[in-house]
Design a protein around this motif. Structure first.
Motif, PDB file in Angstrom:
ATOM      1  N   ILE A 126       0.828  -1.208   0.000  1.00 13.66           N
ATOM      2  CA  ILE A 126       0.000   0.000   0.000  1.00 13.66           C
ATOM      3  C   ILE A 126       0.863   1.259   0.000  1.00 13.66           C
ATOM      4  CG2 ILE A 126      -1.790   1.234   1.272  1.00 13.66           C
ATOM      5  CD1 ILE A 126      -2.690  -1.500   2.350  1.00 13.66           C
ATOM      6  N   HIS A 127       2.122   1.146   0.408  1.00 10.24           N
ATOM      7  CA  HIS A 127       3.057   2.272   0.488  1.00 10.24           C
ATOM      8  C   HIS A 127       2.640   3.292   1.538  1.00 10.24           C
ATOM      9  CE1 HIS A 127       5.586   0.972  -2.792  1.00 10.24           C
ATOM     10  NE2 HIS A 127       4.489   0.680  -3.454  1.00 10.24           N
ATOM     11  N   ASN A 128       1.995   2.824   2.578  1.00 14.21           N
ATOM     12  CA  ASN A 128       1.685   3.612   3.762  1.00 14.21           C
ATOM     13  C   ASN A 128       1.597   2.628   4.917  1.00 14.21           C
ATOM     14  OD1 ASN A 128       0.109   4.783   5.933  1.00 14.21           O
ATOM     15  ND2 ASN A 128      -0.364   6.451   4.530  1.00 14.21           N
ATOM     16  N   TYR A 129       2.521   2.735   5.850  1.00 14.71           N
ATOM     17  CA  TYR A 129       2.635   1.747   6.911  1.00 14.71           C
ATOM     18  C   TYR A 129       1.367   1.643   7.755  1.00 14.71           C
ATOM     19  CZ  TYR A 129       4.849  -0.958  10.601  1.00 14.71           C
ATOM     20  OH  TYR A 129       5.156  -1.938  11.492  1.00 14.71           O
ATOM     21  N   PHE A 130       0.754   2.772   8.059  1.00 17.17           N
ATOM     22  CA  PHE A 130      -0.460   2.751   8.871  1.00 17.17           C
ATOM     23  C   PHE A 130      -1.590   1.993   8.172  1.00 17.17           C
ATOM     24  CE2 PHE A 130       1.507   6.735  10.534  1.00 17.17           C
ATOM     25  CZ  PHE A 130       1.758   6.253  11.800  1.00 17.17           C
ATOM     26  N   LEU A 131      -1.775   2.260   6.884  1.00 14.51           N
ATOM     27  CA  LEU A 131      -2.812   1.543   6.146  1.00 14.51           C
ATOM     28  C   LEU A 131      -2.467   0.072   5.971  1.00 14.51           C
ATOM     29  CD1 LEU A 131      -3.871   4.071   3.368  1.00 14.51           C
ATOM     30  CD2 LEU A 131      -5.198   3.319   5.338  1.00 14.51           C
ATOM     31  N   GLN A 132      -1.179  -0.225   5.783  1.00 12.74           N
ATOM     32  CA  GLN A 132      -0.757  -1.622   5.634  1.00 12.74           C
ATOM     33  C   GLN A 132      -1.070  -2.417   6.909  1.00 12.74           C
ATOM     34  OE1 GLN A 132       1.075  -2.370   2.594  1.00 12.74           O
ATOM     35  NE2 GLN A 132       0.642  -4.488   3.066  1.00 12.74           N
ATOM     36  N   ILE A 133      -0.783  -1.837   8.067  1.00  7.13           N
ATOM     37  CA  ILE A 133      -1.080  -2.490   9.343  1.00  7.13           C
ATOM     38  C   ILE A 133      -2.588  -2.609   9.540  1.00  7.13           C
ATOM     39  CG2 ILE A 133      -0.958  -2.218  11.857  1.00  7.13           C
ATOM     40  CD1 ILE A 133       1.619  -3.216  10.665  1.00  7.13           C
ATOM     41  N   ALA A 134      -3.329  -1.535   9.256  1.00  5.47           N
ATOM     42  CA  ALA A 134      -4.781  -1.579   9.421  1.00  5.47           C
ATOM     43  C   ALA A 134      -5.408  -2.622   8.508  1.00  5.47           C
ATOM     44  CB  ALA A 134      -5.387  -0.207   9.148  1.00  5.47           C
ATOM     45  N   HIS A 135      -4.904  -2.746   7.286  1.00  4.60           N
ATOM     46  CA  HIS A 135      -5.456  -3.724   6.357  1.00  4.60           C
ATOM     47  C   HIS A 135      -5.100  -5.147   6.785  1.00  4.60           C
ATOM     48  CE1 HIS A 135      -5.931  -6.125   2.706  1.00  4.60           C
ATOM     49  NE2 HIS A 135      -6.835  -5.215   2.347  1.00  4.60           N
ATOM     50  N   GLY A 136      -3.871  -5.355   7.163  1.00  7.24           N
ATOM     51  CA  GLY A 136      -3.436  -6.701   7.498  1.00  7.24           C
ATOM     52  C   GLY A 136      -3.851  -7.173   8.874  1.00  7.24           C
ATOM     53  N   PHE A 137      -3.812  -6.287   9.859  1.00  4.25           N
ATOM     54  CA  PHE A 137      -4.018  -6.712  11.241  1.00  4.25           C
ATOM     55  C   PHE A 137      -5.171  -6.012  11.940  1.00  4.25           C
ATOM     56  CE2 PHE A 137       0.447  -7.301  10.165  1.00  4.25           C
ATOM     57  CZ  PHE A 137       0.585  -8.655  10.413  1.00  4.25           C
ATOM     58  N   GLY A 138      -5.774  -5.027  11.323  1.00  5.33           N
ATOM     59  CA  GLY A 138      -6.947  -4.377  11.883  1.00  5.33           C
ATOM     60  C   GLY A 138      -6.638  -3.161  12.734  1.00  5.33           C
ATOM     61  N   ALA A 139      -7.702  -2.473  13.090  1.00  5.85           N
ATOM     62  CA  ALA A 139      -7.591  -1.244  13.867  1.00  5.85           C
ATOM     63  C   ALA A 139      -7.081  -1.505  15.275  1.00  5.85           C
ATOM     64  CB  ALA A 139      -8.940  -0.541  13.920  1.00  5.85           C
ATOM     65  N   THR A 140      -7.317  -2.694  15.796  1.00  8.45           N
ATOM     66  CA  THR A 140      -6.852  -3.037  17.138  1.00  8.45           C
ATOM     67  C   THR A 140      -5.332  -2.998  17.201  1.00  8.45           C
ATOM     68  OG1 THR A 140      -8.764  -4.476  17.352  1.00  8.45           O
ATOM     69  CG2 THR A 140      -7.026  -4.746  18.966  1.00  8.45           C
ATOM     70  N   THR A 141      -4.680  -3.648  16.265  1.00  9.68           N
ATOM     71  CA  THR A 141      -3.219  -3.657  16.231  1.00  9.68           C
ATOM     72  C   THR A 141      -2.678  -2.278  15.898  1.00  9.68           C
ATOM     73  OG1 THR A 141      -3.263  -5.963  15.536  1.00  9.68           O
ATOM     74  CG2 THR A 141      -1.214  -4.763  15.179  1.00  9.68           C
ATOM     75  N   LEU A 142      -3.340  -1.572  14.999  1.00  7.33           N
ATOM     76  CA  LEU A 142      -2.903  -0.213  14.671  1.00  7.33           C
ATOM     77  C   LEU A 142      -2.945   0.672  15.910  1.00  7.33           C
ATOM     78  CD1 LEU A 142      -1.995   1.789  12.516  1.00  7.33           C
ATOM     79  CD2 LEU A 142      -4.404   2.269  12.080  1.00  7.33           C
ATOM     80  N   ALA A 143      -3.964   0.529  16.746  1.00  8.59           N
ATOM     81  CA  ALA A 143      -4.057   1.314  17.983  1.00  8.59           C
ATOM     82  C   ALA A 143      -2.911   0.979  18.930  1.00  8.59           C
ATOM     83  CB  ALA A 143      -5.397   1.070  18.665  1.00  8.59           C
ATOM     84  N   VAL A 144      -2.523  -0.277  19.007  1.00  8.11           N
ATOM     85  CA  VAL A 144      -1.399  -0.681  19.862  1.00  8.11           C
ATOM     86  C   VAL A 144      -0.106  -0.045  19.362  1.00  8.11           C
ATOM     87  CG1 VAL A 144       0.027  -2.640  20.573  1.00  8.11           C
ATOM     88  CG2 VAL A 144      -2.457  -2.816  20.635  1.00  8.11           C
ATOM     89  N   ILE A 145       0.124  -0.059  18.061  1.00 10.77           N
ATOM     90  CA  ILE A 145       1.353   0.506  17.498  1.00 10.77           C
ATOM     91  C   ILE A 145       1.399   2.022  17.695  1.00 10.77           C
ATOM     92  CG2 ILE A 145       2.565   0.947  15.324  1.00 10.77           C
ATOM     93  CD1 ILE A 145       1.812  -1.922  14.540  1.00 10.77           C
ATOM     94  N   VAL A 146       0.291   2.691  17.457  1.00 10.77           N
ATOM     95  CA  VAL A 146       0.246   4.146  17.653  1.00 10.77           C
ATOM     96  C   VAL A 146       0.448   4.480  19.131  1.00 10.77           C
ATOM     97  CG1 VAL A 146      -1.277   6.159  17.530  1.00 10.77           C
ATOM     98  CG2 VAL A 146      -1.094   4.608  15.585  1.00 10.77           C
TER      99      VAL A 146
END
Length: 94
Positions: free
Chosen positions: A41-61
């Motif tokens: 996707i060439h955007n790390y936040f979207l790549q994480i959200a797509h692959g692992f969901g908003a839950t994991t994205l919230a943990v990383i942020v």
């Protein structure tokens, strides 16, 4: 266009939004604009959200906010290098 395509896939389903599609499951429908790299996707936040969901994205942020709270932004050369590297990596557009 890749970001829009990925975002539409993410918000299409509540379950996929929360838990993601799984790692490496993104394949772009925008083949005329990305003929060689249709899995990134060439955007790390979207790549994480797509692959692992908003839950994991919230943990990383949250982790990045914790780092910022502990060390600040530009308190030393290693901390500055960390932020510069990661900010570049998060919004790499190719």
């Amino acid at each position: 266009m890749l970001w829009t395509d990925a975002l539409e896939e993410i918000i299409r389903s509540w379950t996929r939004f929360v838990f993601g599609y799984g790692p490496g499951q993104y394949v772009s429908d925008v083949q005329q604009y990305a003929p060689t790299d249709k899995k990134n996707i060439h955007n790390y936040f979207l790549q994480i959200a797509h692959g692992f969901g908003a839950t994991t994205l919230a943990v990383i942020v949250s982790y990045f906010f914790w780092i910022f709270h502990q060390f600040g932004a530009l308190t030393s050369s290693p901390v500055a290098a960390f932020w510069i590297f990661n900010l570049h990596a998060k919004f790499d557009v190719g």
